[in-house]
Design a protein around this motif. Structure first.
Motif, PDB file in Angstrom:
ATOM      1  N   UNK A   1       2.647  23.626  -1.516  1.00  0.00           N
ATOM      2  CA  UNK A   1       1.758  23.952  -2.622  1.00  0.00           C
ATOM      3  C   UNK A   1       0.549  23.019  -2.594  1.00  0.00           C
ATOM      4  N   UNK A   2      -0.607  23.586  -2.853  1.00  0.00           N
ATOM      5  CA  UNK A   2      -1.802  22.761  -2.965  1.00  0.00           C
ATOM      6  C   UNK A   2      -1.885  22.155  -4.360  1.00  0.00           C
ATOM      7  N   UNK A   3      -2.324  20.913  -4.404  1.00  0.00           N
ATOM      8  CA  UNK A   3      -2.471  20.194  -5.662  1.00  0.00           C
ATOM      9  C   UNK A   3      -3.947  19.940  -5.913  1.00  0.00           C
ATOM     10  N   UNK A   4      -4.316  19.564  -7.140  1.00  0.00           N
ATOM     11  CA  UNK A   4      -5.729  19.300  -7.405  1.00  0.00           C
ATOM     12  C   UNK A   4      -6.240  18.167  -6.518  1.00  0.00           C
ATOM     13  N   UNK A   5      -7.454  18.323  -6.042  1.00  0.00           N
ATOM     14  CA  UNK A   5      -8.098  17.253  -5.279  1.00  0.00           C
ATOM     15  C   UNK A   5      -8.586  16.213  -6.283  1.00  0.00           C
ATOM     16  N   UNK A   6      -8.198  14.967  -6.043  1.00  0.00           N
ATOM     17  CA  UNK A   6      -8.506  13.868  -6.959  1.00  0.00           C
ATOM     18  C   UNK A   6      -9.486  12.917  -6.286  1.00  0.00           C
ATOM     19  N   UNK A   7     -10.436  12.411  -7.060  1.00  0.00           N
ATOM     20  CA  UNK A   7     -11.381  11.418  -6.563  1.00  0.00           C
ATOM     21  C   UNK A   7     -11.301  10.183  -7.458  1.00  0.00           C
ATOM     22  N   UNK A   8     -11.472   9.027  -6.857  1.00  0.00           N
ATOM     23  CA  UNK A   8     -11.510   7.780  -7.613  1.00  0.00           C
ATOM     24  C   UNK A   8     -12.627   6.920  -7.055  1.00  0.00           C
ATOM     25  N   UNK A   9     -13.353   6.261  -7.942  1.00  0.00           N
ATOM     26  CA  UNK A   9     -14.464   5.407  -7.550  1.00  0.00           C
ATOM     27  C   UNK A   9     -14.221   4.000  -8.082  1.00  0.00           C
ATOM     28  N   UNK A  10     -14.310   3.018  -7.200  1.00  0.00           N
ATOM     29  CA  UNK A  10     -14.302   1.613  -7.609  1.00  0.00           C
ATOM     30  C   UNK A  10     -15.754   1.149  -7.660  1.00  0.00           C
ATOM     31  N   UNK A  11     -16.027   0.172  -8.521  1.00  0.00           N
ATOM     32  CA  UNK A  11     -17.420  -0.215  -8.746  1.00  0.00           C
ATOM     33  C   UNK A  11     -17.590  -1.729  -8.831  1.00  0.00           C
ATOM     34  N   UNK A  12     -18.853  -2.134  -8.815  1.00  0.00           N
ATOM     35  CA  UNK A  12     -19.212  -3.552  -8.870  1.00  0.00           C
ATOM     36  C   UNK A  12     -18.932  -4.172 -10.232  1.00  0.00           C
ATOM     37  N   UNK A  13     -18.696  -3.346 -11.203  1.00  0.00           N
ATOM     38  CA  UNK A  13     -18.443  -3.784 -12.573  1.00  0.00           C
ATOM     39  C   UNK A  13     -18.553  -2.576 -13.468  1.00  0.00           C
ATOM     40  N   UNK A  14     -18.732  -2.812 -14.742  1.00  0.00           N
ATOM     41  CA  UNK A  14     -18.918  -1.716 -15.688  1.00  0.00           C
ATOM     42  C   UNK A  14     -20.255  -1.893 -16.384  1.00  0.00           C
ATOM     43  N   UNK A  15     -20.790  -0.794 -16.842  1.00  0.00           N
ATOM     44  CA  UNK A  15     -22.012  -0.865 -17.629  1.00  0.00           C
ATOM     45  C   UNK A  15     -23.277  -0.924 -16.802  1.00  0.00           C
TER      46      UNK A  15
END
Length: 161
Positions: A1-15
Motif C-alpha cells: 500500500x502506498x502511504x502519504x509522502x511526508x516532508x520534513x525541514x530542519x532549519x537554522x532556527x525559528x523566526x
C-alpha cells in the motif's frame, strides 16, 4: 500500500532570518532520503539552540551541503505533481518558499498539513504511537529523513488501529 509522502525541514532556527538547512522525505513506498543545504551568502541567522537540537553545524553545511539550486531540483524531481504532507506546515512552507526563491525555481509539488489526513481517532493516539515508533526504529530525532520516516510510520500505525 502506498502511504502519504511526508516532508520534513530542519532549519537554522525559528523566526525572522531563519532558513532551511536540511530537507528529508519519506516516499509513498516507505523509502527515505534527505539533503543538506549549503547556506546562501545572505543567510546569516544561526541559533546555537537549534544546532544543539538537530546536531548539524554551519561548517558541516558549508562542506557537505548542496547548493539551493541542486536541492530544489532534487525536490522537484522526487515530488513533481504530488501533494506532500508536513506536521509543521507553517514553518516548512516558509522555508521551502525561501529555498525555491533563492534557487530561482518554481516548486512543482503541493505542500499540505499532515493533520488534514488524520481522523479523530488518529489524533487521539498520535503522541503515544509516535513515541513507540521513535523507540522501535531507533531514530535520530530532528534529522529530516528520520523525522519524515517517524511521521509516516506513526500515520501508518494509527491508521490501522
Amino acid at each position: 500500500m502506498d502511504w502519504p509522502t511526508i516532508i520534513d525541514v530542519e532549519a537554522s532556527g525559528f523566526g525572522r532570518g531563519s532558513y532551511p538547512i536540511e530537507v528529508g522525505i519519506a516516499r509513498a513506498d516507505g523509502s527515505v532520503a534527505s539533503r543538506l543545504i549549503c547556506p546562501e551568502p545572505s543567510w546569516q541567522h544561526w541559533n546555537e539552540g537549534a544546532e544543539a537540537v538537530h546536531g548539524i553545524s554551519r561548517a558541516q553545511l558549508q562542506s557537505e551541503g548542496g547548493a539551493v539550486t541542486d536541492v530544489a531540483d532534487w525536490l522537484n524531481s522526487e515530488l513533481k505533481g504530488l501533494t506532500v504532507y508536513s506536521d509543521s506546515w507553517g514553518f516548512d512552507s516558509s522555508w521551502l518558499a525561501l529555498l525555491f526563491h533563492h534557487a530561482d525555481r518554481i516548486q512543482r509539488f503541493r505542500l499540505d498539513t499532515l493533520h488534514r489526513l488524520l481522523s479523530e481517532q488518529q489524533v487521539l493516539r498520535w503522541g503515544q504511537v509516535k513515541q513507540q515508533v521513535v523507540a522501535e526504529l531507533g531514530l535520530t530525532r530532528h534529522r529530516a529523513a528520520d523525522d519524515a520516516q517517524m511521521l509516516q510510520r506513526t500515520f501508518q500505525l494509527t491508521a490501522s488501529l
